[in-house]
Each structure stands twice: as structure tokens, then as C-alpha cells.
Write a protein that holds these residues in place. Structure first.
Motif, PDB file in Angstrom:
ATOM      1  N   GLY A 120       0.059  -1.490   4.557  1.00  0.00           N
ATOM      2  CA  GLY A 120       1.028  -1.141   3.225  1.00  0.00           C
ATOM      3  C   GLY A 120       1.077   0.199   3.080  1.00  0.00           C
ATOM      4  O   GLY A 120       1.745   0.513   1.944  1.00  0.00           O
ATOM      5  N   ARG A 146       2.603  -5.237   6.704  1.00  0.00           N
ATOM      6  CA  ARG A 146       2.867  -4.954   5.162  1.00  0.00           C
ATOM      7  C   ARG A 146       1.532  -5.830   4.474  1.00  0.00           C
ATOM      8  O   ARG A 146       1.141  -6.739   5.506  1.00  0.00           O
ATOM      9  CB  ARG A 146       4.055  -6.227   5.060  1.00  0.00           C
ATOM     10  N   THR A 169       4.756  -1.923   1.017  1.00  0.00           N
ATOM     11  CA  THR A 169       5.118  -2.156   2.264  1.00  0.00           C
ATOM     12  C   THR A 169       5.017  -0.646   3.094  1.00  0.00           C
ATOM     13  O   THR A 169       5.079   0.278   2.731  1.00  0.00           O
ATOM     14  CB  THR A 169       6.694  -2.113   1.950  1.00  0.00           C
ATOM     15  N   ASN A 199      10.040  -4.651   4.327  1.00  0.00           N
ATOM     16  CA  ASN A 199      10.913  -4.966   3.440  1.00  0.00           C
ATOM     17  C   ASN A 199      12.316  -4.953   3.620  1.00  0.00           C
ATOM     18  O   ASN A 199      13.253  -4.579   2.798  1.00  0.00           O
ATOM     19  CB  ASN A 199      10.782  -4.478   2.054  1.00  0.00           C
TER      20      ASN A 199
END
Length: 178
Positions: free
Chosen positions: A61, A84, A92, A128
Motif C-alpha cells: 500500500g 494493495r 493503494t 485501484n
């Protein structure tokens, strides 16, 4: 049993680290739930990794990551993991660059008690739809899973994946537990 180097939601520049026989990841750069909307730039140059208890490098992330000049040998799981953060839909991995380096013998250890083995050379997992991952220059030998694996996850799809030059030699999907 812990990470060799653990940088949590904090900007960091790490130059020429050497990690040997770590209990978990050799280097891990996770983001916290509280820091979901902050940028965490991480630059790691010249990492030499031997015998990590999990991944050679795990980016969970984090944003704006540069990982270049690495030499990863004998990991329990993946050589490099970019994922993620499943615990936080806002965290993200954005703008991750994995440059030139070498990964040998990823995922060569056996998971207990199942007896399966696992570990891709490089594993990109989720996103994402807008994140950008660039992989340019890895040499991957003897991965116990895929050489380079790019998957969507339950929380999102990878955005743009840029694949440059790479070498993948001798991978074994059979009995891949990761």
C-alpha cells in the motif's frame, strides 16, 4: 521472528542495506490505516538479501516507491511483493518502480504444515485501477511459482503495468502455494 527492516507509514531512503536470515520480510514498507491519505515515498537502492523468512521486499500500500539495484537470494515466499493493503481500501500502491536487479530461488522453502511451496519472483496484487507499476530490468531464476505474476484482488484491479526488459528462467507453477 520479524522483518529485517520495517518502515511503517514513514518516508524513507535506504541505501545499500544487507539483510541476512530475517524472520519475516527482509524489508517491509506497509502503510497504516491512519495514514491512508498520506504519501509515503520510499527509495531502496542496492539491497542485498539472503535467506528471508518471507519476501525479499514487501510493499504493502505504500506510494512512490523506487526499488532498484537489488540482489535477492533464497526467500520463503515471493522475491518482491507489491500489493494493495487489504485492510484499508484507500491504501493503494501508486507509482511503484522496480528496476534492475536479480532474484534467485524465490519461494524455495516449504510451508508447514501443508507441505506446499510458493513464491513468485515478482508478485503485483491489486490496485485501484489508477496505480502505475513499472517493472524494468529484473533477472529471475528458479522461482518456485511464476516468474512475474500480476493479479487483481477482491478490493481492486491493477492500473497500468509497464513491463520493460526482463529475464525469467526456470519457474515451477506446480505445487505453488503462494
Amino acid at each position: 521472528l520479524a522483518d529485517g527492516i520495517h518502515v511503517k507509514d514513514t518516508p524513507a531512503t535506504i541505501i545499500s542495506p544487507i539483510t541476512t536470515n530475517t524472520g519475516d520480510d527482509a524489508i517491509a514498507t506497509p502503510r497504516t490505516v491512519a495514514g491512508a491519505l498520506t504519501t509515503m515515498p520510499v527509495t531502496i537502492l542496492g539491497h542485498r538479501c539472503r535467506n528471508s523468512g518471507a519476501r525479499g521486499y514487501a510493499c504493502t500500500g505504500a506510494t512512490d516507491v523506487i526499488y532498484d539495484g537489488y540482489d535477492i537470494n533464497q526467500t520463503f515466499a515471493h522475491g518482491i511483493l507489491v500489493t494493495r493493503d487489504e485492510s484499508n481500501s484507500l491504501a493503494t500502491p501508486e507509482r511503484v518502480y522496480i528496476g534492475k536487479g536479480r532474484i534467485d530461488n524465490a519461494g524455495q522453502y516449504t510451508y508447514a504444515p501443508s507441505g506446499t511451496k510458493g513464491g513468485h519472483g515478482i508478485f503485483v496484487f491489486g490496485g485501484n485501477d489508477t496505480n502505475e507499476i513499472t517493472i524494468d530490468g529484473p533477472m529471475i531464476y528458479n522461482a518456485n511459482g511464476h516468474g512475474i505474476s500480476i493479479n487483481e484482488s477482491a478490493s481492486g484491479n491493477p492500473g497500468t503495468i509497464n513491463l520493460g526488459n526482463y529475464v525469467v528462467d526456470t519457474t515451477a507453477v506446480l505445487n505453488d502455494g503462494a
